[in-house]
Design a protein around this motif. Structure first.
Motif, PDB file in Angstrom:
ATOM      1  N   ASP A   1       0.824  -1.214   0.000  1.00  0.00           N
ATOM      2  CA  ASP A   1       0.000   0.000   0.000  1.00  0.00           C
ATOM      3  C   ASP A   1       0.856   1.261   0.000  1.00  0.00           C
ATOM      4  OD1 ASP A   1       1.076  -0.207   2.472  1.00  0.00           O
ATOM      5  OD2 ASP A   1      -0.822  -0.182   3.569  1.00  0.00           O
ATOM      6  N   ASN A   2       2.138   1.099  -0.432  1.00  0.00           N
ATOM      7  CA  ASN A   2       3.092   2.210  -0.521  1.00  0.00           C
ATOM      8  C   ASN A   2       3.544   2.756   0.831  1.00  0.00           C
ATOM      9  OD1 ASN A   2       3.260   2.232  -3.358  1.00  0.00           O
ATOM     10  ND2 ASN A   2       1.385   3.463  -3.498  1.00  0.00           N
ATOM     11  N   LYS A   3       3.170   2.089   1.892  1.00  0.00           N
ATOM     12  CA  LYS A   3       3.702   2.467   3.198  1.00  0.00           C
ATOM     13  C   LYS A   3       5.172   2.040   3.281  1.00  0.00           C
ATOM     14  CE  LYS A   3      -0.568   2.224   5.925  1.00  0.00           C
ATOM     15  NZ  LYS A   3      -1.263   1.539   7.028  1.00  0.00           N
ATOM     16  N   LYS A   4       5.914   2.690   4.139  1.00  0.00           N
ATOM     17  CA  LYS A   4       7.314   2.360   4.349  1.00  0.00           C
ATOM     18  C   LYS A   4       7.517   1.984   5.809  1.00  0.00           C
ATOM     19  CE  LYS A   4       8.752   5.840   0.955  1.00  0.00           C
ATOM     20  NZ  LYS A   4       9.522   7.103   0.765  1.00  0.00           N
ATOM     21  N   ILE A   5       8.283   0.930   6.026  1.00  0.00           N
ATOM     22  CA  ILE A   5       8.589   0.519   7.397  1.00  0.00           C
ATOM     23  C   ILE A   5      10.076   0.250   7.523  1.00  0.00           C
ATOM     24  CG2 ILE A   5       6.315  -0.512   7.772  1.00  0.00           C
ATOM     25  CD1 ILE A   5       7.687  -3.267   7.459  1.00  0.00           C
ATOM     26  N   LYS A   6      10.540   0.208   8.746  1.00  0.00           N
ATOM     27  CA  LYS A   6      11.940  -0.114   9.043  1.00  0.00           C
ATOM     28  C   LYS A   6      11.964  -1.453   9.777  1.00  0.00           C
ATOM     29  CE  LYS A   6      14.856   3.042   9.326  1.00  0.00           C
ATOM     30  NZ  LYS A   6      16.001   3.489   8.488  1.00  0.00           N
ATOM     31  N   ILE A   7      12.952  -2.266   9.455  1.00  0.00           N
ATOM     32  CA  ILE A   7      13.115  -3.533  10.155  1.00  0.00           C
ATOM     33  C   ILE A   7      14.584  -3.689  10.533  1.00  0.00           C
ATOM     34  CG2 ILE A   7      11.213  -4.641   8.911  1.00  0.00           C
ATOM     35  CD1 ILE A   7      13.393  -6.173   7.306  1.00  0.00           C
ATOM     36  N   THR A   8      14.848  -4.660  11.386  1.00  0.00           N
ATOM     37  CA  THR A   8      16.226  -4.998  11.734  1.00  0.00           C
ATOM     38  C   THR A   8      16.396  -6.511  11.642  1.00  0.00           C
ATOM     39  OG1 THR A   8      15.693  -5.187  14.099  1.00  0.00           O
ATOM     40  CG2 THR A   8      16.468  -3.031  13.293  1.00  0.00           C
ATOM     41  N   ILE A   9      17.633  -6.931  11.634  1.00  0.00           N
ATOM     42  CA  ILE A   9      17.938  -8.363  11.579  1.00  0.00           C
ATOM     43  C   ILE A   9      18.971  -8.708  12.632  1.00  0.00           C
ATOM     44  CG2 ILE A   9      17.412  -8.627   9.111  1.00  0.00           C
ATOM     45  CD1 ILE A   9      20.451  -8.440   8.581  1.00  0.00           C
ATOM     46  N   SER A  10      19.003  -9.979  12.987  1.00  0.00           N
ATOM     47  CA  SER A  10      20.040 -10.513  13.862  1.00  0.00           C
ATOM     48  C   SER A  10      20.831 -11.542  13.064  1.00  0.00           C
ATOM     49  CB  SER A  10      19.432 -11.158  15.105  1.00  0.00           C
ATOM     50  OG  SER A  10      18.724 -10.189  15.861  1.00  0.00           O
ATOM     51  N   ILE A  11      22.139 -11.593  13.315  1.00  0.00           N
ATOM     52  CA  ILE A  11      23.010 -12.470  12.532  1.00  0.00           C
ATOM     53  C   ILE A  11      23.899 -13.287  13.456  1.00  0.00           C
ATOM     54  CG2 ILE A  11      24.815 -12.586  10.766  1.00  0.00           C
ATOM     55  CD1 ILE A  11      23.844  -9.933   9.678  1.00  0.00           C
ATOM     56  N   GLY A  12      23.943 -14.598  13.204  1.00  0.00           N
ATOM     57  CA  GLY A  12      24.878 -15.478  13.893  1.00  0.00           C
ATOM     58  C   GLY A  12      25.918 -15.977  12.915  1.00  0.00           C
ATOM     59  N   ILE A  13      27.178 -16.011  13.346  1.00  0.00           N
ATOM     60  CA  ILE A  13      28.286 -16.400  12.461  1.00  0.00           C
ATOM     61  C   ILE A  13      29.026 -17.591  13.050  1.00  0.00           C
ATOM     62  CG2 ILE A  13      30.419 -15.651  11.343  1.00  0.00           C
ATOM     63  CD1 ILE A  13      29.469 -12.783  11.597  1.00  0.00           C
ATOM     64  N   ALA A  14      29.329 -18.552  12.180  1.00  0.00           N
ATOM     65  CA  ALA A  14      30.186 -19.680  12.555  1.00  0.00           C
ATOM     66  C   ALA A  14      31.189 -19.895  11.430  1.00  0.00           C
ATOM     67  CB  ALA A  14      29.366 -20.945  12.798  1.00  0.00           C
TER      68      ALA A  14
END
Length: 364
Positions: A310-323
């Motif tokens: 619907d042309n709205k804009k949102i912000k998100i975040t991510i979590s990252i695990g590394i091996a």
């Protein structure tokens, strides 16, 4: 004569099925040039077989073969393949039958066929028109050559008629078999691709990921190299789906996949392993390099505005695990478990974090 013609046709049809199967089922560990050489040699062998399986024209001492069709078929794989096939045909013709006027005319005929077919291939015509012009050019070149050789032969017209009818019939039959094989190979390639690609994001799916991860890990062990993995999860993604709907959630996943690819180099393997979970395999990268890449990805996602339907804009975040192999994992199961534990630590630390598994232990 008809029996010989039938044998020649069966030879070509059998060869087409074999080549189709080889190209479809075998993943060549070859460069593009090596592939072209291989295919060119194979069509060259077909040409030799056809030259040895001659068709005797009834009532005359004249023989014919369908070698030109091996060159026509080879042209579909590019000029290099076509040229290799032509060279093998010319060399064998000269060695087996000797160098004479017929050999020189055969050289001219084959050269004309290669040039015509290569030109037609670049014209990007429909499949039917391409075959008509290629096969028609090859037959015309052959008839001109034979007409010159039989200039003073009393029954020249009869021989030419047989040449034309047999080549014309072969062209029709080969066209339909080739189209059928090509269609089958196209569908196989399409279904194979669909089976290894995530339908929503276009990334590798979990099946393809496991296959590539296993292969990369074996290479890393063999070459004593590092292999790192980023396990990525969208923070509070369920809230996005619940608030804006699953269609908007899908739009977020697609945009996230695009950002992941932008932040990775050629050779890095980006996959969607299910739901909102993604992975990035980083061959020949040290843990510190992997951590920097993870931070760049995390920051890119944090700074990006995601567009919804619907042309709205949102912000998100991510979590990252590394091996990383061999630093804290020795096989794929350990690598995934370590990355998953590191991802859990990133979530526990408040999300929007990158966590490396160096201090984590696997609990049996």
């Amino acid at each position: 004569m008809l029996y010989d013609f039938y044998i020649n046709l069966l030879t070509m049809i059998t060869f087409l099925f074999i080549m189709g199967s080889i190209i479809r089922h075998i993943d060549f560990d070859l460069s593009k040039l090596e592939r072209r050489i291989f295919i060119g040699v194979m069509f060259g062998i077909l040409s030799i077989i056809l030259m040895l399986s001659t068709i005797k024209i009834v009532g005359t001492s004249t023989i014919l073969d369908l070698r030109n069709f091996s060159i026509v078929l080879a042209s579909y794989y590019g000029f290099t393949v076509c040229l290799i096939t032509a060279l093998i045909t010319i060399i064998f013709r000269a060695l087996y039958y000797g160098v004479n006027l017929s050999a020189l005319l055969a050289l001219c005929n084959i050269t004309a066929t290669v040039l015509v077919c290569s030109y037609i291939e670049r014209r990007k015509l429909s499949s039917f028109k391409t075959w008509v012009f290629k096969a028609g050019g090859a037959i015309l070149a052959l008839l001109v050559t034979i007409s010159y050789l039989l200039w003073n032969v009393p029954n020249k017209n009869i021989v030419l008629m047989y040449y034309f009818l047999m080549n014309f019939s072969a062209a029709i039959i080969i066209y339909f078999f080739r189209e059928s094989i090509d269609l089958s190979n196209h569908k196989y390639s399409k279904y194979k691709a669909e089976a290894s690609v995530d339908f929503l994001t276009g990334l590798n799916n979990v099946r393809r990921f496991e296959k590539l991860a296993t292969s990369l890990l074996e290479d890393a062990k063999k070459n004593h190299e590092d292999l790192c993995i980023l396990m990525i999860d969208i923070d509070h993604f369920k809230l996005v789906n619940d608030t804006y709907g699953h269609s908007s959630g899908d739009a977020v996943l697609q945009q996230l996949a695009y950002i992941l690819k932008l932040n990775c180099k050629q050779g890095d393997i980006v996959s969607r392993n299910g739901g909102e979970e993604f992975t990035v395999l980083l061959p020949r990268r040290t843990p510190s390099e992997a951590f920097k890449i993870g931070e760049n990805i995390r920051k890119s996602i944090e700074d990006n505005k995601f567009f919804l339907l619907d042309n709205k804009k949102i912000k998100i975040t991510i979590s990252i695990g590394i091996a990383a192999f061999p630093h804290n994992a020795q096989n794929l199961k350990e690598l995934l478990l370590k990355a998953d534990q590191a991802l859990y630590c990133a979530k526990e630390a408040g999300r929007n974090k990158v966590c490396y598994a160096c201090k984590l232990k696997i609990n049996d």
